[in-house]
Design an enzyme around this catalytic site. Structure first.
Site, PDB file in Angstrom:
ATOM      1  N   TRP A 179       0.824  -1.222   0.000  1.00 29.48           N
ATOM      2  CA  TRP A 179       0.000   0.000   0.000  1.00 29.48           C
ATOM      3  C   TRP A 179       0.856   1.269   0.000  1.00 29.48           C
ATOM      4  O   TRP A 179       0.323   2.375  -0.053  1.00 29.48           O
ATOM      5  CB  TRP A 179      -0.978  -0.001   1.174  1.00 29.48           C
TER       6      TRP A 179
ATOM      7  N   CYS B 144      18.688   6.729  18.248  1.00 35.24           N
ATOM      8  CA  CYS B 144      17.578   7.602  17.835  1.00 35.24           C
ATOM      9  C   CYS B 144      18.100   8.967  17.366  1.00 35.24           C
ATOM     10  O   CYS B 144      18.877   9.627  18.068  1.00 35.24           O
ATOM     11  CB  CYS B 144      16.613   7.789  19.004  1.00 35.24           C
TER      12      CYS B 144
ATOM     13  N   THR C 160      -3.698  -4.482  14.352  1.00 37.18           N
ATOM     14  CA  THR C 160      -3.174  -5.707  13.731  1.00 37.18           C
ATOM     15  C   THR C 160      -1.699  -5.534  13.391  1.00 37.18           C
ATOM     16  O   THR C 160      -1.304  -4.478  12.903  1.00 37.18           O
ATOM     17  CB  THR C 160      -3.974  -5.991  12.425  1.00 37.18           C
TER      18      THR C 160
ATOM     19  N   TYR D  15      -8.616   9.291  12.475  1.00 34.89           N
ATOM     20  CA  TYR D  15      -7.325   8.739  12.075  1.00 34.89           C
ATOM     21  C   TYR D  15      -7.354   8.254  10.616  1.00 34.89           C
ATOM     22  O   TYR D  15      -6.512   8.639   9.790  1.00 34.89           O
ATOM     23  CB  TYR D  15      -6.930   7.590  13.027  1.00 34.89           C
TER      24      TYR D  15
ATOM     25  N   ASP E 250      -2.073   7.982  15.778  1.00 31.78           N
ATOM     26  CA  ASP E 250      -2.408   6.634  16.251  1.00 31.78           C
ATOM     27  C   ASP E 250      -1.578   6.347  17.510  1.00 31.78           C
ATOM     28  O   ASP E 250      -0.900   7.242  18.032  1.00 31.78           O
ATOM     29  CB  ASP E 250      -2.166   5.594  15.148  1.00 31.78           C
TER      30      ASP E 250
ATOM     31  N   GLU F 173      -5.594   0.549   5.638  1.00 33.75           N
ATOM     32  CA  GLU F 173      -5.735   1.212   6.941  1.00 33.75           C
ATOM     33  C   GLU F 173      -6.719   0.467   7.840  1.00 33.75           C
ATOM     34  O   GLU F 173      -6.484   0.323   9.034  1.00 33.75           O
ATOM     35  CB  GLU F 173      -6.198   2.668   6.764  1.00 33.75           C
TER      36      GLU F 173
ATOM     37  N   GLY G  70     -10.363 -10.890  13.457  1.00 36.10           N
ATOM     38  CA  GLY G  70     -10.976 -10.247  14.627  1.00 36.10           C
ATOM     39  C   GLY G  70     -11.568  -8.880  14.316  1.00 36.10           C
ATOM     40  O   GLY G  70     -11.465  -8.386  13.185  1.00 36.10           O
ATOM     41  N   TYR G  71     -12.209  -8.274  15.300  1.00 36.52           N
ATOM     42  CA  TYR G  71     -12.870  -6.970  15.140  1.00 36.52           C
ATOM     43  C   TYR G  71     -13.696  -6.958  13.841  1.00 36.52           C
ATOM     44  O   TYR G  71     -13.425  -6.201  12.913  1.00 36.52           O
ATOM     45  CB  TYR G  71     -11.851  -5.828  15.128  1.00 36.52           C
TER      46      TYR G  71
ATOM     47  N   CYS H  59      15.000  14.862  22.955  1.00 35.70           N
ATOM     48  CA  CYS H  59      13.911  14.105  23.579  1.00 35.70           C
ATOM     49  C   CYS H  59      13.864  14.373  25.089  1.00 35.70           C
ATOM     50  O   CYS H  59      14.797  14.037  25.817  1.00 35.70           O
ATOM     51  CB  CYS H  59      14.090  12.612  23.300  1.00 35.70           C
TER      52      CYS H  59
HETATM   53  S1  SF4 Z   1      12.195   7.866  23.794  1.00 39.00           S
HETATM   54 FE1  SF4 Z   1      13.075   9.657  22.814  1.00 39.00          FE
HETATM   55  S2  SF4 Z   1      15.188   9.087  22.417  1.00 39.00           S
HETATM   56 FE2  SF4 Z   1      14.099   7.219  22.848  1.00 39.00          FE
HETATM   57  S3  SF4 Z   1      13.482   6.472  20.841  1.00 39.00           S
HETATM   58 FE3  SF4 Z   1      11.780   7.679  21.610  1.00 39.00          FE
HETATM   59  S4  SF4 Z   1      12.116   9.715  20.797  1.00 39.00           S
HETATM   60 FE4  SF4 Z   1      14.033   8.608  20.581  1.00 39.00          FE
END
Ligand code: SF4
Length: 365
Positions: free
Chosen positions: A20, A198, A39, A116, A134, A33, A77-78, A204
């Protein structure tokens, strides 16, 4: 580089190759979707492939019989999702001549389509800048922004939606939305997120405050409802065929329009023998030709808010018996859509299901 640019670069390099994602056809995006809600991809992908092969256009789906659609959906399901897909396909043919509507509001007004799904279709198929939120996006954003309030609160969802509105890429809204979900599903995962690698680690807040484990916060879950289904599995022989009684589930309950067996719901699973049916069907089942073959071990099935315990009371008669249910030849069972536990019972206990006679009903206990 700003957030959305950084995210899109990650997505272009890391996205999974899914069917998709090769299309802008709103019908195919809608099907994907709906199938993928609640799922896993590995579970939903074969259903998507079977579905679009069977009904490649909205008009073809509208022509299908609801029972066929439920049959193909069996095991996913659902089931209200399948019923809504089918009803909505008919609505699109009636209201729009089979052309998928192309504005957010007209998509949102379709049956079974919430905020959504409407945003996903509008952004991916029509390039409209509506953000999707989501579970993956909620987790990713609450951690990134250090939001400690429960994600079950409407105010928290509103806050995340506002963040997404502010950040959505107006040139590539569909890719942006998919990137947000993909990042939550593959990097900022519920357990053991890959914070070390990340790309947003330095921004973050949850990571900086060591709150990755406790965010997102959730309200306490409502208690499970326990239900006890006592099923009557009655077969009989008639004109060289073996029949079984089925019950079509109607009304506002789980598994609507799917088939199971005549059923008595009790307040416990402790009943032995077959008292559940004595009063209602005793006369039909107390014949010289009818044998009570016993009751199966209880089996359980966990749904989102319910735990079911099922017991199957087995009867067989060498002559026709009359019960106010649908009598179906065993070799035609495969036409009917069943909930997973009933399908499992039939497959285990009737060795030749689907598609043949049960030669020895005693094996079906
Ligand atoms: S918690 Fe923060 S640092 Fe860890 S993966 Fe998620 S966004 Fe990245």
């Amino acid at each position: 580089m700003n957030f959305s640019r950084q995210l899109l670069c990650w997505y272009l390099k890391s996205k999974r190759d899914l069917p998709w994602r090769q299309t802008k056809d709103p019908y195919l995006i809608w099907i994907s979707e709906i199938i993928m809600q609640q799922t896993r991809i590995d579970q939903g992908l074969p259903y998507y492939q079977k579905f679009v092969l069977a009904w490649p256009t909205v008009a073809r789906l509208a022509e299908a019989d609801e029972q066929e659609v439920l049959k193909l959906w069996q095991g996913l399901g659902y089931y209200s999702r399948a019923r809504n897909l089918h009803a909505t396909a008919r609505m699109i043919v009636e209201l729009y001549g089979g052309t998928f509507p192309d504005t957010y509001l007209s998509i949102r007004n379709l049956k079974g389509v919430g905020d959504y799904t409407a945003a996903a279709i509008a952004s991916i198929a029509f390039n409209l800048p509506y953000p999707v939120v989501d579970g993956n996006v909620l987790r990713f954003m609450t951690r990134l922004y250090g939001i400690v309030e429960s994600v079950d609160l409407p105010s928290t969802k509103r806050k995340i939606l506002d963040i997404a509105v502010d950040n959505i890429d107006h040139r590539y809204p569909g890719d942006f939305n998919q990137a947000m979900m993909e990042f939550g599903a593959r990097v900022c995962t519920p357990a053991n997120p890959d914070c070390v690698h990340c790309i947003f680690r330095t921004n973050c807040l949850a990571f900086a405050l060591r709150q990755v484990e406790s965010i997102p916060a959730r309200a306490t879950k409502p208690p499970l409802r326990h239900r006890y289904f006592h099923y009557l599995v009655a077969t009989f022989e008639h004109e060289n065929r073996v029949y079984i009684f089925l019950n079509k589930r109607t009304g506002k309950d789980i598994w609507k329009n799917l088939y199971d067996f005549p059923q008595a719901e009790k307040t416990s699973g402790a009943e032995k023998g077959w008292p559940a049916y004595e009063r209602e069907f005793g006369k039909a089942l107390h014949t010289d030709q009818t044998e009570y073959l016993g009751v199966s071990e209880p089996s359980t099935c966990l749904l989102t808010h319910q735990k079911l315990q099922m017991m199957f009371y087995r009867f067989h008669s060498t002559e026709k018996i009359d019960l106010p249910f649908l009598a179906v030849p065993l070799n035609e069972l495969w036409h009917y859509p069943f909930p997973r536990p009933v399908e499992k019972y039939l497959s285990e206990k009737f060795p030749l299901f689907p598609g043949a006679h049960c030669k020895n009903p005693n094996r079906a206990l």
